[in-house]
Design an enzyme around this catalytic site. Structure first.
Site, PDB file in Angstrom:
ATOM      1  N   HIS A 345       4.879  10.908   8.022  1.00  0.00           N
ATOM      2  CA  HIS A 345       3.764  10.005   7.733  1.00  0.00           C
ATOM      3  C   HIS A 345       4.194   8.676   7.120  1.00  0.00           C
ATOM      4  O   HIS A 345       3.333   7.881   6.754  1.00  0.00           O
ATOM      5  CB  HIS A 345       2.773  10.676   6.768  1.00  0.00           C
ATOM      6  CG  HIS A 345       1.902  11.700   7.408  1.00  0.00           C
ATOM      7  ND1 HIS A 345       0.730  11.399   8.062  1.00  0.00           N
ATOM      8  CD2 HIS A 345       2.039  13.039   7.521  1.00  0.00           C
ATOM      9  CE1 HIS A 345       0.179  12.502   8.522  1.00  0.00           C
ATOM     10  NE2 HIS A 345       0.951  13.523   8.211  1.00  0.00           N
ATOM     11  N   LYS A 533      -8.980   2.111   0.368  1.00  0.00           N
ATOM     12  CA  LYS A 533      -7.829   2.967   0.634  1.00  0.00           C
ATOM     13  C   LYS A 533      -7.058   3.120  -0.663  1.00  0.00           C
ATOM     14  O   LYS A 533      -7.372   2.458  -1.656  1.00  0.00           O
ATOM     15  CB  LYS A 533      -6.929   2.378   1.732  1.00  0.00           C
ATOM     16  CG  LYS A 533      -6.524   0.914   1.500  1.00  0.00           C
ATOM     17  CD  LYS A 533      -5.770   0.348   2.687  1.00  0.00           C
ATOM     18  CE  LYS A 533      -6.655   0.113   3.879  1.00  0.00           C
ATOM     19  NZ  LYS A 533      -6.229   0.835   5.070  1.00  0.00           N
ATOM     20  N   ARG A 534      -6.062   3.985  -0.656  1.00  0.00           N
ATOM     21  CA  ARG A 534      -5.220   4.138  -1.842  1.00  0.00           C
ATOM     22  C   ARG A 534      -4.617   2.790  -2.217  1.00  0.00           C
ATOM     23  O   ARG A 534      -4.245   2.003  -1.353  1.00  0.00           O
ATOM     24  CB  ARG A 534      -4.115   5.154  -1.534  1.00  0.00           C
ATOM     25  CG  ARG A 534      -3.174   5.458  -2.668  1.00  0.00           C
ATOM     26  CD  ARG A 534      -2.336   6.679  -2.313  1.00  0.00           C
ATOM     27  NE  ARG A 534      -1.736   6.568  -0.986  1.00  0.00           N
ATOM     28  CZ  ARG A 534      -0.540   6.027  -0.763  1.00  0.00           C
ATOM     29  NH1 ARG A 534       0.184   5.549  -1.755  1.00  0.00           N
ATOM     30  NH2 ARG A 534      -0.049   5.971   0.468  1.00  0.00           N
ATOM     31  N   LYS A 539      -0.009  -1.928   0.892  1.00  0.00           N
ATOM     32  CA  LYS A 539      -1.324  -2.066   1.528  1.00  0.00           C
ATOM     33  C   LYS A 539      -1.936  -3.440   1.241  1.00  0.00           C
ATOM     34  O   LYS A 539      -2.920  -3.831   1.847  1.00  0.00           O
ATOM     35  CB  LYS A 539      -2.251  -0.945   1.071  1.00  0.00           C
ATOM     36  CG  LYS A 539      -1.774   0.441   1.534  1.00  0.00           C
ATOM     37  CD  LYS A 539      -2.702   1.546   1.073  1.00  0.00           C
ATOM     38  CE  LYS A 539      -2.172   2.923   1.432  1.00  0.00           C
ATOM     39  NZ  LYS A 539      -2.304   3.242   2.860  1.00  0.00           N
ATOM     40  N   THR A 641      -6.213   5.654   8.909  1.00  0.00           N
ATOM     41  CA  THR A 641      -7.351   6.293   9.580  1.00  0.00           C
ATOM     42  C   THR A 641      -8.665   5.601   9.212  1.00  0.00           C
ATOM     43  O   THR A 641      -9.638   5.694   9.959  1.00  0.00           O
ATOM     44  CB  THR A 641      -7.458   7.786   9.224  1.00  0.00           C
ATOM     45  OG1 THR A 641      -7.385   7.960   7.806  1.00  0.00           O
ATOM     46  CG2 THR A 641      -6.329   8.583   9.887  1.00  0.00           C
ATOM     47  N   LYS A 645     -12.260   4.774  11.388  1.00  0.00           N
ATOM     48  CA  LYS A 645     -13.631   5.066  10.925  1.00  0.00           C
ATOM     49  C   LYS A 645     -14.490   3.801  10.967  1.00  0.00           C
ATOM     50  O   LYS A 645     -15.645   3.826  11.412  1.00  0.00           O
ATOM     51  CB  LYS A 645     -13.593   5.634   9.506  1.00  0.00           C
ATOM     52  CG  LYS A 645     -12.894   6.975   9.396  1.00  0.00           C
ATOM     53  CD  LYS A 645     -12.556   7.317   7.950  1.00  0.00           C
ATOM     54  CE  LYS A 645     -11.576   8.475   7.891  1.00  0.00           C
ATOM     55  NZ  LYS A 645     -10.949   8.644   6.586  1.00  0.00           N
TER      56      LYS A 645
END
Length: 798
Positions: A345, A533-534, A539, A641, A645
């Site tokens: 991952h 998100k985290r 990110k 992901t 969505k």
């Protein structure tokens, strides 16, 4: 069970009287909720029993999905919808003057995960059951979730996530399947039996709690097995019982304990071995109830390792085969390497787990002995394959520098290794794990992630679901690829207006949530630009904040410059020990305090940080999004992901060419996504040549200089030092994730969003095109690819 409203009402009333000794009218709302949950669980249990019986009688192969996380969210409505009993229950409760939505709100999100890894596992379990494939999930029954996030004075505060406050009606305790898991002790040779023995071990009892995973429009119901540690009957001699009990309970207290200390590291390793050893024990025993021995174990079981956390499956299964069932090494290795498959991952070094050798040796002495033997034999194999190339050997060793490299062991011990998006898989094969790909040609493959459209569209967005049904029928619910039928209608002005109205209704819902929980009024006609998100440096939530700062500074400096009203919404948890990430949360909230309270600009710009982001909150947020922020540095996000969505709910991707963004952009076309930033090959050239200098961007772009300077000039807080850490990360550590390099491109991308949104016809066209192409990103498609290429399962006969 019940098939009509009247049968439901009778059963509901009867159970409340029997359980609580009072009538429906007298019972408390929590009692009503728990009775409803128990009825739904029992309704599912008939199918659950039949599924197990059919798999057993037909001698079917099963997949066992081992994952540290299963972020399943609430199950009540999801299960009722999947069973087709939601309307019966809703109407029956209404006759008792009970609003089913009030009962729904009492259910906690199961505290069994944190982020994308756990949500993916949950989607996979949903799709496996709904597609009628036999599957078992294995994880730990965490007493408390990751943590409940509160925001106080802009700072993240972590509180225990007491998700079991009302119990967990869905689970069934199965003490008959309990087993012993051994830690510590030492290994000695038994000359009489000619085998190694693990002696003086400290035993912990592992007890399974099974949760039914209910398929949609099928009788197939699979199992998620949660392992709980309990004191063993073989109590360790000479040890204080209270200390032993605390150590037992620590295993299931929290997901991802702080591993910045040796004690925390030991606990994490203990957690991983605990659920791996317990899970394998139950699989082996179940196999032997049907077959005479384990020689065909790999033909009837496939174990998917979700990331490196469960990789101890490989040496533990070797231990079971050799120590408990007397298999020779080569025969055992054949079984193991044809049973295990590994999903990678990440390419982030810190996420590819490594354990100190001495730690594993002390905690798991026999398992480490087997790891050492795997290492030696693997080295011999590599030498043969590479003509004794010492450089390659050094790069792929399982044991080196005093560490056990878990990803290396996963690759060596698995028959399949997959990435989770095409770009990610190619990076693994061509760059990060090229040596392994060369040594094992054909072992690496791609399985682009997916999400369950049943949860993230049908359940989360009933208004959009109804619109789609009225436009293209309901075939897409069973066959999500049929969402492509929407392509024919995306230029229909009536449909476009209906879609924009659905989006408007969902924005009202989210605006009401924000008003209630944040006390902030947001303009529902503004662009809802969302990044949830985290929170992690790669990110790049910080890039988003820097752009907000830039917009605010420019509007303050130039009264003639105004943007189309824009609401920037964040949701993210930072790991408790991740100081930088927590500072970014504080910065977001500090910027929000200034921006939201400035009468010069707050008609045009609002910033909201939604606390305690999780599955249930996401079900409010995602359907309301206009813009989906997917802005990680290209090459760092394996897949993502949330991007899928948002796309499925008609939001436009504003993103880099990273992870699954690449495939989203390819499917919707350049005109229906807004892509910016450096590409992977460009980043690799910059990194390889060491040619990046953050100060050059600071000195040559006045916008960047003003934004960066605001971090230390007191603009966002009382202290100039409050955000010094962020300044240092950008300027002192040379901006590791290249925010400054992508800043100009990001500004231009946001300007494009600003312009596109004002053309309502074009915007609706773009949104509908995204929905029409989103069927590919259903986890149903992902699971079918796993089944065809890796697992080779057959459906359970309905």
């Amino acid at each position: 069970m019940f098939k009509t409203k009247e049968e439901f009402k009778y059963e509901f009333s009867k159970r409340i009287i029997e359980q609580y000794g009072r009538t429906v009218e007298e019972s408390h709302i929590t009692e009503k909720m728990m009775i409803l949950e128990s009825m739904v669980r029992d309704y599912a249990s008939v199918n659950w029993a039949m599924t197990k019986m059919q798999v057993r009688n037909n001698h079917q192969k099963q997949v066992h999905y081992f994952s540290m996380e299963f972020l399943i969210g609430r199950l009540l409505v999801n299960n009722m919808m999947n069973l087709g009993i939601y309307d019966i229950a809703k109407e029956g409760l209404a006759d008792y003057d009970i609003n089913i939505h009030e009962l729904e709100e009492l259910e906690s999100d199961a505290g069994l995960g944190n982020g994308g890894l756990g949500r993916l596992a949950a989607c996979f379990m949903d799709s496996l059951a709904s597609l009628s494939y036999p599957a078992f999930g294995h994880t730990i029954r965490y007493e408390y979730g990751f943590f409940e996030q509160k925001i106080e004075d802009g700072y993240q505060i972590e509180l225990p996530d007491q998700w079991l406050r009302l119990g967990n009606i869905w689970e069934v305790r199965k003490p008959k399947h309990a087993c012993e898991v051994k830690f510590w002790g030492r290994v000695e040779w038994d000359g009489q039996k000619q085998k190694w023995r693990h002696v003086n071990a400290e035993c912990i009892r592992a007890v399974p709690y099974d949760v039914p995973i209910v398929g949609n429009n099928t009788t197939v119901t699979n199992t998620l097995r949660l392992w709980k540690p309990e004191p063993s009957d073989h109590f360790p001699k000479g040890k204080n019982f209270r200390l032993y009990l605390q150590e037992v309970n620590d295993i299931c207290q929290n997901l991802y304990p702080d591993d910045s200390t040796p004690a925390g590291k030991f606990l994490r390793l203990k957690q991983q071995y605990f659920f791996v050893a317990a899970g394998l024990n139950s699989i082996v025993r179940a196999h032997l109830r049907i077959y005479p021995d384990l020689s065909n174990f790999h033909e009837k079981n496939v174990i998917q390792l979700n990331d490196t956390h469960p990789v101890l499956v490989i040496p533990e299964l070797m231990r079971i085969l050799i120590d408990d069932y007397n298999y020779e090494w080569d025969d055992a290795w054949h079984i193991v390497t044809n049973t295990c498959a590994y999903t990678n991952h990440t390419i982030l070094a810190e996420a590819l787990e490594k354990w100190p050798i001495d730690m594993m040796q002390n905690l798991l002495p026999r398992v480490y002995q087997i790891v050492d033997e795997i290492h030696k034999r693997f080295n011999g194999y590599v030498k043969m394959q590479t003509n004794n190339d010492e450089r390659i050997l050094n790069r792929v060793m399982i044991l080196k520098d005093g560490q056990v490299y878990m990803a290396h062991m996963a690759i060596a011990g698995s028959f399949s290794v997959n990435g989770v998006a095409l770009l990610h898989s190619n990076i693994l094969k061509d760059r990060e794990m090229k040596d392994f790909s060369d040594i094992f040609p054909g072992k690496f493959n791609n399985k682009t992630n997916g999400i369950t459209h049943r949860r993230w569209l049908v359940y989360s967005n009933p208004e959009l679901t109804e619109l789609l049904k009225n436009t293209i029928g309901k075939e897409w619910i069973a066959h999500p690829e049929r969402l492509s039928d929407l392509r024919r209608y995306i230029d229909d002005s009536i449909l476009q207006n209906k879609f924009l109205n659905v989006k408007y209704q969902r924005k009202i819902d989210l605006a009401n949530y924000i008003k209630e929980h944040n006390g902030i009024e947001v303009d529902v006609n503004s662009i809802f630009d969302i990044q949830v998100k985290r929170l992690h440096a790669y990110k790049r939530q910080l890039l988003n904040v820097m752009h907000i700062i830039y917009l605010y500074q420019r509007m303050k400096q130039d009264p003639s410059f105004r943007i189309y009203p824009h609401t920037y919404i964040f949701g993210a948890k930072a790991a408790p020990s991740y100081y930088f990430a927590k500072k970014v949360i504080k910065l977001i909230n500090s910027v929000a305090d200034v921006v939201n309270n400035d009468p010069d600009t707050n008609k045009y710009l609002k910033v909201v940080f939604i606390a305690n982001y999780g599955v249930t909150i996401a079900e409010h947020i995602i359907p309301a999004a206009d813009v989906s922020e997917q802005i990680s540095l290209a090459g760092k996000e394996a897949s993502g992901t949330s991007n899928m969505k948002f796309m499925m709910n008609g939001a436009i991707t504003l993103g880099t060419l990273d992870g699954a963004n690449v495939e989203i952009a390819e499917r919707v076309g350049d005109k229906n996504a807004v892509i910016f930033g450096l590409k992977v090959d460009e980043i690799n050239r910059i990194k390889d040549s060491h040619s990046y200098h953050a100060w050059d961007y600071y000195n040559n772009d006045m916008r960047i200089r003003k934004v960066v300077d605001s971090l230390t000039d007191g603009s966002w807080g009382q202290s100039r030092e409050e955000f010094r850490l962020i300044f240092d990360e950008l300027m002192g550590h040379n901006d590791e994730y290249l925010l400054l390099a992508d800043f100009d491109s990001y500004v231009k991308a946001q300007e494009r969003i600003n312009d596109l949104y004002q053309n309502k016809e074009l915007w609706a066209h773009m949104c509908l095109r995204n929905i029409a192409e989103s069927g590919y990103f259903s986890s149903d498609r992902t699971i079918e690819e796993y089944v065809q290429d890796i697992w080779h399962l057959e459906r359970v006969k309905k």
